[in-house]
Design a protein around this motif. Structure first.
Motif, short mmCIF file in Angstrom:
data_model
loop_
_atom_site.label_atom_id
_atom_site.label_comp_id
_atom_site.label_asym_id
_atom_site.label_seq_id
_atom_site.Cartn_x
_atom_site.Cartn_y
_atom_site.Cartn_z
N LEU A 25 0.71 -1.12 -0.04
CA LEU A 25 0.00 -0.19 -0.14
C LEU A 25 1.00 1.18 -0.03
O LEU A 25 1.56 1.51 1.07
CB LEU A 25 -1.09 0.07 1.32
CG LEU A 25 -2.11 1.22 1.30
CD1 LEU A 25 -3.21 0.69 0.33
CD2 LEU A 25 -2.44 1.28 2.66
N LYS A 26 0.87 1.79 -1.07
CA LYS A 26 1.68 3.13 -1.18
C LYS A 26 1.03 4.44 -0.80
O LYS A 26 0.06 4.62 -1.17
CB LYS A 26 2.22 3.22 -2.67
CG LYS A 26 3.01 2.16 -3.04
CD LYS A 26 3.71 2.47 -4.69
CE LYS A 26 4.58 1.30 -4.89
NZ LYS A 26 5.17 1.57 -6.43
N VAL A 27 1.56 4.94 0.26
CA VAL A 27 0.84 6.21 1.03
C VAL A 27 1.71 7.32 0.82
O VAL A 27 2.94 7.30 1.01
CB VAL A 27 0.56 5.79 2.23
CG1 VAL A 27 -0.23 6.84 3.18
CG2 VAL A 27 -0.22 4.41 2.48
N SER A 28 1.08 8.52 0.72
CA SER A 28 1.87 9.89 0.70
C SER A 28 1.14 10.73 1.42
O SER A 28 0.03 10.62 2.00
CB SER A 28 2.18 10.43 -0.68
OG SER A 28 3.05 11.40 -0.93
N ALA A 29 1.62 12.07 1.40
CA ALA A 29 0.91 13.18 2.18
C ALA A 29 1.27 14.51 1.56
O ALA A 29 2.54 14.56 1.01
CB ALA A 29 1.25 13.00 3.57
N ILE A 30 0.40 15.48 1.49
CA ILE A 30 1.01 16.86 1.13
C ILE A 30 2.14 17.29 1.88
O ILE A 30 2.12 17.02 3.28
CB ILE A 30 -0.37 17.79 1.29
CG1 ILE A 30 -0.96 17.93 2.54
CG2 ILE A 30 -1.13 17.66 0.10
CD1 ILE A 30 -2.04 18.86 2.41
N PRO A 31 3.04 17.85 1.41
CA PRO A 31 4.27 18.24 2.54
C PRO A 31 3.92 19.56 3.07
O PRO A 31 4.51 20.63 2.71
CB PRO A 31 5.46 18.34 1.29
CG PRO A 31 4.60 18.77 0.10
CD PRO A 31 3.12 18.03 0.03
N ASP A 32 3.25 19.64 4.01
CA ASP A 32 2.72 20.92 4.64
C ASP A 32 3.62 21.15 5.89
O ASP A 32 3.56 21.98 6.75
CB ASP A 32 1.15 20.88 5.04
CG ASP A 32 0.87 19.62 5.96
OD1 ASP A 32 1.76 18.81 6.11
OD2 ASP A 32 -0.14 19.80 6.54
N GLU A 33 4.65 20.08 6.05
CA GLU A 33 5.41 20.34 7.03
C GLU A 33 6.82 19.76 6.53
O GLU A 33 6.82 19.02 5.54
CB GLU A 33 5.15 19.61 8.38
CG GLU A 33 3.81 20.08 9.34
CD GLU A 33 3.52 19.32 10.60
OE1 GLU A 33 4.25 19.73 11.33
OE2 GLU A 33 2.94 18.63 10.67
N ALA A 34 7.91 19.78 7.34
CA ALA A 34 9.09 19.29 6.75
C ALA A 34 9.00 17.92 6.76
O ALA A 34 8.25 17.20 7.48
CB ALA A 34 10.38 19.63 8.19
N PRO A 35 9.94 17.50 5.74
CA PRO A 35 9.75 15.83 5.21
C PRO A 35 10.03 14.89 6.57
O PRO A 35 9.43 13.93 6.52
CB PRO A 35 10.83 15.66 4.41
CG PRO A 35 10.93 17.10 3.57
CD PRO A 35 10.68 18.01 4.87
N THR A 36 11.31 15.23 7.51
CA THR A 36 11.58 14.64 8.21
C THR A 36 10.34 14.55 9.51
O THR A 36 10.12 13.21 10.23
CB THR A 36 12.67 15.06 9.35
OG1 THR A 36 12.48 16.45 9.45
CG2 THR A 36 13.89 14.83 8.52
#
Length: 281
Positions: A25-36
């Motif tokens: 299951l490949k999941v992502s997110a809008i980068p609204d904060e720092a990647p870490t």
């Protein structure tokens, strides 16, 4: 003959089991904060979903908001954490299905902030000053704050001296703190988290006000996903209960009391605001 059929059936069953074990299951997110920070927030949730779904869960970082929309609508990822505006954008580009949102997302807000050193105490003090939104595609960092400013007769491009885009909520705070801009706006949840963690120098950054409420974030899946898997994912989120110790840490990182089912109709107000602000055709 029957032996051959039985053997063939057995081989197909083994193959199916192996395929399920290899499923990701490949999941992502809008980068609204720092990647870490995004990785840190998702790690325990990802582990939980792996156990509940019986499949590997992989977080796929992206560099900008548009990248998440493109990846989801092109079936390059299976699920994404979207803001209300990015959900509307994704809906216009292809079939996507919103599954759940945090209970808090039904009444979300954004926070306007200002520079203490510049003597900013109200939004009116920002007239003719430099102002920062987050990402241009952010619901709480751009669209809704812009919409509410315009409703007050404050057209950003003429009301402020300059309008910039920091790219992320925490970056907006950094811009105001450093004096790059005199004011800005960001997601209320991120503001609260930064303040609680002592990451806002309140001798430099002052809270000016809060927007009216609006619907915001949700977990959305690609429209081509198998319906049974959609149901399993939704059930896994709805099962999270902050009264249970094993789930409390997951919910705290997501800044959620619980997850609730959502639907596309909840975001019609976001779409209307985007059109009114001239950000959507």
């Amino acid at each position: 003959m029957n032996a051959k059929i039985t053997l063939a059936s057995l081989l197909l069953a083994v193959s199916a089991i192996a395929g399920a074990a290899d499923a990701v299951l490949k999941v992502s997110a809008i980068p609204d904060e720092a990647p870490t920070e995004l990785q840190r927030k998702f790690a325990p949730l990802g582990s939980y979903l792996e156990k509940e779904l019986g499949m590997k869960v992989q977080f796929v970082p992206v560099t900008d908001y548009a990248g998440v929309v493109t990846a989801l609508t092109a079936d390059q990822i299976d699920m994404a954490w979207l803001g209300g505006f990015t959900f509307v954008q994704a809906s216009q580009r292809g079939k996507v299905v919103p599954l759940v949102q945090r209970a808090e997302d039904a009444r979300f807000t954004a926070k306007y902030i200002g520079s203490v050193e510049a003597g900013i105490k109200t939004l009116q003090d920002l007239k003719g000053k430099r102002f920062a939104f987050g990402s241009a595609s952010s619901t709480s960092g751009h669209l809704m704050p812009r919409y509410f400013l315009q409703k007050q007769g404050m057209q950003p491009e003429s009301y402020f001296k300059t309008v910039g885009y920091s790219g992320a909520h925490d970056a907006t705070v950094a811009w105001v703190a450093s004096g790059k801009v005199e004011g800005g706006v960001l997601n209320a949840s991120v503001w609260d988290k930064l303040v609680e963690a002592g990451k806002v120098d309140q001798s430099k950054v002052r809270l000016l006000g809060t927007t009216p409420t609006f619907y915001d974030y949700n977990w959305t899946v690609r429209g081509s996903m198998d319906k049974k898997l959609q149901q399993k994912i939704q059930a896994a989120f709805l099962k999270l209960d902050d009264s249970k110790p094993e789930y409390k840490a997951i919910l705290e990182l997501q800044r959620a009391s619980k997850f609730i089912a959502t639907k596309a109709e909840n975001y019609e107000g976001i779409e209307a605001a985007a059109k009114a602000a001239g950000l959507l055709q």
